[in-house]
Design a protein around this motif. Structure first.
Motif, PDB file in Angstrom:
ATOM      1  N   ALA A 292      10.479  69.622  92.194  1.00  0.00           N
ATOM      2  CA  ALA A 292      10.983  70.119  93.481  1.00  0.00           C
ATOM      3  C   ALA A 292       9.923  70.058  94.581  1.00  0.00           C
ATOM      4  CB  ALA A 292      11.523  71.541  93.319  1.00  0.00           C
TER       5      ALA A 292
ATOM      6  N   THR B 195      16.430  76.981  96.046  1.00  0.00           N
ATOM      7  CA  THR B 195      16.394  75.709  95.335  1.00  0.00           C
ATOM      8  C   THR B 195      15.995  74.617  96.328  1.00  0.00           C
ATOM      9  OG1 THR B 195      18.698  75.108  95.789  1.00  0.00           O
ATOM     10  CG2 THR B 195      18.269  76.442  93.796  1.00  0.00           C
ATOM     11  N   TYR B 196      15.507  73.513  95.810  1.00  0.00           N
ATOM     12  CA  TYR B 196      15.107  72.459  96.751  1.00  0.00           C
ATOM     13  C   TYR B 196      16.304  71.825  97.474  1.00  0.00           C
ATOM     14  CZ  TYR B 196      16.180  68.278  93.890  1.00  0.00           C
ATOM     15  OH  TYR B 196      16.802  67.286  93.201  1.00  0.00           O
TER      16      TYR B 196
ATOM     17  N   ILE C 215      15.410  72.421  89.763  1.00  0.00           N
ATOM     18  CA  ILE C 215      15.846  72.688  91.140  1.00  0.00           C
ATOM     19  C   ILE C 215      15.135  73.871  91.774  1.00  0.00           C
ATOM     20  CG2 ILE C 215      18.087  71.596  90.816  1.00  0.00           C
ATOM     21  CD1 ILE C 215      19.335  74.376  90.668  1.00  0.00           C
TER      22      ILE C 215
END
Length: 523
Positions: free
Chosen positions: A386, A112-113, A87
């Protein structure tokens, strides 16, 4: 002049803007399905080992209608750290989450994505296994396993639903899919969405759904070729672990406890087998190799039965997309946080940089951009997931993200600038499973590993000539120039990715109780 400067800046940084890819069209949805400990050898799109007796038709369908990655690898083959890398697009030493056991709390404030997608207008949700010790951020909705240190349980699990504990009744794989579909039915139909559907299965203790309790009951599953590995030349590494058949506990083997036991006594009875000298036996009737083979048969049948439910529920999700006209504009990914040993080298579990645990399954379907039956053979790491997801939907990626997008390869193009090696680092020791901390490099053909905690051992494998990694070539004079070259490249990768810690500093990470899961230190 401002427009020219803007274009030059974008070209220089490599950033992708939300409007770049899908301007004038509806932005694609994303469903990222992540299982736990699913070996590629147990997916029929990858391997014929169990294709006849335990096929995975729905995972295979994704590969057939999209792309399959043949060389996707985890940078730290253990649940929480791999999920953190997925992530964040960063190595453990950058995102701060090194290990499961006493590994601290994933910093939820970091990029985080899912946060990037949420900030760009996506509806976001996560259901299932989180296993990062801190409350999720970047999701409009979440519902994650809390039992057993966030490992979850297969039957009647407890979830945290947006911070509120909820006890559910049923089988976890089915329930988690129910919650995912329920969220899909109630989301805003005008906004694109990203759903992280994360199964506990097929993690230990491999408890099948009731309809699969007798799966393969009358079959004799063949032993892997390396089941009776003698660890010659690898005695202090591969030969010194707590993950052989001898270390299955009573819960793993589905033994029935005495009626009088309850509470801590019952847990202690089930956990017998975790430690050296605790040999589980179905009535003291088996010894030696016969006992090991009985344990393997029990384990592998439960494991494959548990995978069947994962595949069934992926089919439920694919059918939902088709029935609701979402199929063409939804990116569907299936992956596992790492691989797993299905009796190879006499083992279960993961952790090692050897192929069976290092290799991640990864299949993806995106009808608009990825042609059916696309095969990607480049060396891909979990930190690359990601940035790839974000490029596919046109969301910018910060410069400090260490992974790179392989969307070009998914579209069937050769990427001549793509790296052809990856850096690996495992930190947790000695609990669980007594696997020495190690780091290494894997190229398209060779693998060099350094085990460093209380030994100083190097290993080299030629994966073309020795795909089972039985022949350690580190003392081969003929390979001396190659070893020097690989050590130089490994040192470069460590520096490139910012891991310049000394061996003493690395050992301190293994030794430190950071709090978090399975820790005596609480927040």
């Amino acid at each position: 002049m401002k427009i020219i400067c803007f274009i030059i800046c974008i070209a220089f940084t490599g950033a992708v803007l939300p409007q770049d890819v899908h301007q004038g069209s509806k932005r694609p949805n994303i469903i990222f399905i992540l299982s736990d400990d699913h070996a590629t050898n147990a997916i029929s799109a990858y391997s014929g080992d169990y294709k006849a007796m335990a096929p995975t038709p729905n995972i295979d369908r994704l590969a057939d209608e999209g792309a399959i990655l043949m060389n996707a690898f985890s940078t730290n083959a253990i649940c929480g750290p791999s999920r953190a890398s997925i992530i964040t697009g960063k190595y453990s030493h950058m995102n701060g989450y090194y290990k499961n056991y006493k590994g601290g709390y994933f910093d939820p404030e970091q990029w985080t994505y899912p946060k990037a997608l949420q900030n760009s207008g996506y509806q976001t949700a996560m259901v299932g296994k989180w296993h990062l010790a801190s409350e999720p951020q970047g999701f409009d909705y979440y519902k994650y396993h809390t039992d057993h240190g966030e490992q979850g349980v297969y039957w009647n699990p407890t979830y945290s639903e947006n911070g509120t504990p909820v006890k559910e009744v049923g089988y976890a794989t089915n329930l988690t899919t129910d919650f995912a579909i329920e969220w899909l039915e109630n989301k805003d139909s005008e906004q694109p969405f990203c759903l992280l559907l994360q199964y506990k299965a097929p993690h230990r203790e491999w408890a099948p759904d009731k309809k699969y309790e007798d799966f393969l009951e009358n079959e004799n599953v063949p032993l892997p070729d390396t089941f009776y590995d003698d660890y010659n030349g690898r005695e202090r590494t591969a030969g010194d672990t707590h993950m052989t058949m001898d270390f299955f506990n009573r819960r793993d083997m589905k033994l029935t406890p005495p009626d009088a036991l309850s509470g801590k006594q019952l847990s202690k009875w089930f956990d017998f087998g975790n430690n050296p000298g605790e040999i589980v036996n179905p009535g003291d009737s088996l010894t030696g190799n016969a006992l090991r083979e009985w344990k393997f048969q029990t384990y592998i049948k439960d494991y494959l039965a548990t995978v069947k439910s994962v595949d069934d529920n992926i089919g439920r999700v694919l059918n939902y997309l088709k029935d609701n006209n979402l199929e063409e504009n939804t990116i569907v990914i299936y992956a596992s946080d790492q691989g797993f040993y299905l009796g190879e080298h006499g083992w279960f579990d993961k952790r090692f940089m050897y192929e069976e645990s290092l290799r991640m399954p990864f299949v993806i379907r995106y009808p608009e951009k990825i042609k059916p039956r696309t095969v990607v053979t480049d060396v891909i790491s979990n930190i690359d997931l990601a940035p790839t997801v974000l490029e596919m939907v046109g969301v910018s990626v910060p410069e400090d993200v260490q992974g790179k997008s392989f969307f070009k390869q998914l579209k069937g193009h050769t990427n001549t600038e793509w790296r052809q090696s990856m850096y690996y680092h495992y930190y947790e020791y000695p609990f669980w499973h007594h696997v020495q901390p190690h780091y290494g490099i894997r190229t398209d053909r060779y693998k060099l590993i350094h085990f460093y905690y209380d030994i100083d051992v190097w290993e080299l494998y030629d994966l073309k000539e020795d795909p089972s990694e039985l022949n350690n070539l580190i003392h081969s004079e003929a390979h001396a120039p190659l070893i020097t070259k690989l050590k130089t490249e490994l040192a470069y990768l460590k520096q490139h990715y910012g891991n310049n810690l000394t061996l003493d500093e690395l050992r301190a990470i293994s030794d430190t109780d950071f709090g978090g899961l399975e820790s005596d230190t609480k927040k």
